[in-house]
Design a protein around this motif. Structure first.
Motif, mmCIF file in Angstrom:
data_model
loop_
_atom_site.group_PDB
_atom_site.id
_atom_site.type_symbol
_atom_site.label_atom_id
_atom_site.label_comp_id
_atom_site.label_asym_id
_atom_site.label_seq_id
_atom_site.Cartn_x
_atom_site.Cartn_y
_atom_site.Cartn_z
ATOM 1 N N ALA A 97 0.850 -1.101 -0.518
ATOM 2 C CA ALA A 97 0.137 0.206 -0.076
ATOM 3 C C ALA A 97 0.461 1.306 -0.087
ATOM 4 O O ALA A 97 1.635 1.379 0.677
ATOM 5 C CB ALA A 97 -0.825 0.413 1.188
ATOM 6 N N ARG A 98 0.222 2.304 -1.122
ATOM 7 C CA ARG A 98 1.076 3.315 -0.807
ATOM 8 C C ARG A 98 0.147 4.132 -0.175
ATOM 9 O O ARG A 98 -0.867 4.814 -0.369
ATOM 10 C CB ARG A 98 1.139 3.822 -2.105
ATOM 11 C CG ARG A 98 1.754 5.301 -2.657
ATOM 12 C CD ARG A 98 2.939 5.765 -3.806
ATOM 13 N NE ARG A 98 1.285 5.587 -4.533
ATOM 14 C CZ ARG A 98 1.506 5.932 -5.415
ATOM 15 N NH1 ARG A 98 2.123 6.209 -6.877
ATOM 16 N NH2 ARG A 98 0.345 6.401 -6.776
ATOM 17 N N VAL A 99 0.674 5.946 1.002
ATOM 18 C CA VAL A 99 -0.465 6.040 1.947
ATOM 19 C C VAL A 99 0.299 7.139 1.929
ATOM 20 O O VAL A 99 1.230 6.863 2.312
ATOM 21 C CB VAL A 99 -0.712 5.652 2.932
ATOM 22 C CG1 VAL A 99 -1.907 5.991 3.782
ATOM 23 C CG2 VAL A 99 -1.532 3.811 2.497
ATOM 24 N N LYS A 100 -0.274 8.434 1.763
ATOM 25 C CA LYS A 100 0.295 9.569 1.807
ATOM 26 C C LYS A 100 0.652 10.052 3.348
ATOM 27 O O LYS A 100 -0.858 9.845 4.065
ATOM 28 C CB LYS A 100 -0.174 11.206 1.457
ATOM 29 C CG LYS A 100 -0.213 10.681 0.162
ATOM 30 C CD LYS A 100 -0.390 12.299 -0.991
ATOM 31 C CE LYS A 100 0.231 12.238 -2.758
ATOM 32 N NZ LYS A 100 0.989 12.196 -2.166
ATOM 33 N N ARG A 101 1.663 10.600 4.108
ATOM 34 C CA ARG A 101 1.253 10.744 5.285
ATOM 35 C C ARG A 101 1.026 12.025 6.143
ATOM 36 O O ARG A 101 1.079 13.011 5.247
ATOM 37 C CB ARG A 101 3.103 10.957 5.974
ATOM 38 C CG ARG A 101 2.882 11.096 8.007
ATOM 39 C CD ARG A 101 4.394 10.654 8.324
ATOM 40 N NE ARG A 101 4.344 9.630 8.680
ATOM 41 C CZ ARG A 101 4.170 8.508 9.708
ATOM 42 N NH1 ARG A 101 3.948 9.222 10.654
ATOM 43 N NH2 ARG A 101 4.730 6.931 9.260
ATOM 44 N N GLY A 102 -0.579 11.615 6.661
ATOM 45 C CA GLY A 102 -1.266 12.855 7.005
ATOM 46 C C GLY A 102 0.070 15.306 6.933
ATOM 47 O O GLY A 102 -0.648 15.207 6.542
ATOM 48 N N THR A 103 0.670 14.306 8.275
ATOM 49 C CA THR A 103 1.565 15.527 9.060
ATOM 50 C C THR A 103 2.473 16.454 7.364
ATOM 51 O O THR A 103 2.501 17.636 7.362
ATOM 52 C CB THR A 103 2.817 15.465 9.907
ATOM 53 O OG1 THR A 103 3.110 14.446 9.293
ATOM 54 C CG2 THR A 103 1.659 15.292 10.523
#
Length: 139
Positions: free
Chosen positions: A98-104
């Motif tokens: 999975a590729r996910v953008k870190r919120g911060t």
């Protein structure tokens, strides 16, 4: 991050008993949390797995000498998953990247899991999506 988010993240990973291997890493291939060792070369290759659908389908994903055939590639959802080649599905092992953008920061992070029968992608993929939402997207 000593004693910080990554320790908590790794503790949470270890609680996912249906995953026999889990590794979280960033775009540079830096390991953020893990439950198993995965070679640096394999981690590096996975950071570019979403760059070319045809190459990823053709080559599959590799973890420590084991090749996993890619059956699904959803770039817009940041998901690639498949299985080891096995005549009997009960002997195979599933994989999900999975590729996910870190919120911060908005930076891409990656979560790799492998899982064995009776766990199938229909369970493992949504579980991983829920985990990454909590530990990466919302962080």
């Amino acid at each position: 991050w000593e004693g910080g988010l990554e320790d908590t993240m790794e503790d949470s990973l270890k609680q996912q008993t249906e995953w026999n291997r889990a590794v979280i890493f960033d775009e540079a291939g830096t390991i953020l949390a893990k439950t198993a060792e995965v070679s640096a070369g394999d981690i590096s290759a996975m950071t570019s797995a979403f760059n070319d659908r045809d190459t990823t389908y053709g080559n599959g994903l590799n973890v420590n000498g084991t090749n996993y055939e890619v059956h699904r590639f959803y770039e817009d959802q940041g998901l690639i998953y498949g299985r080891t080649h096995s005549v009997d599905p009960q002997n195979g092992e599933g994989i999900c990247l999975a590729r996910v953008k870190r919120g911060t920061t908005g930076a891409n992070n990656f979560a790799l899991i492998t899982y064995r029968f009776p766990i199938l992608s229909a369970k493992a993929v949504p579980d991983l999506q829920a985990w990454t939402k909590e530990w990466i997207t919302n962080q």
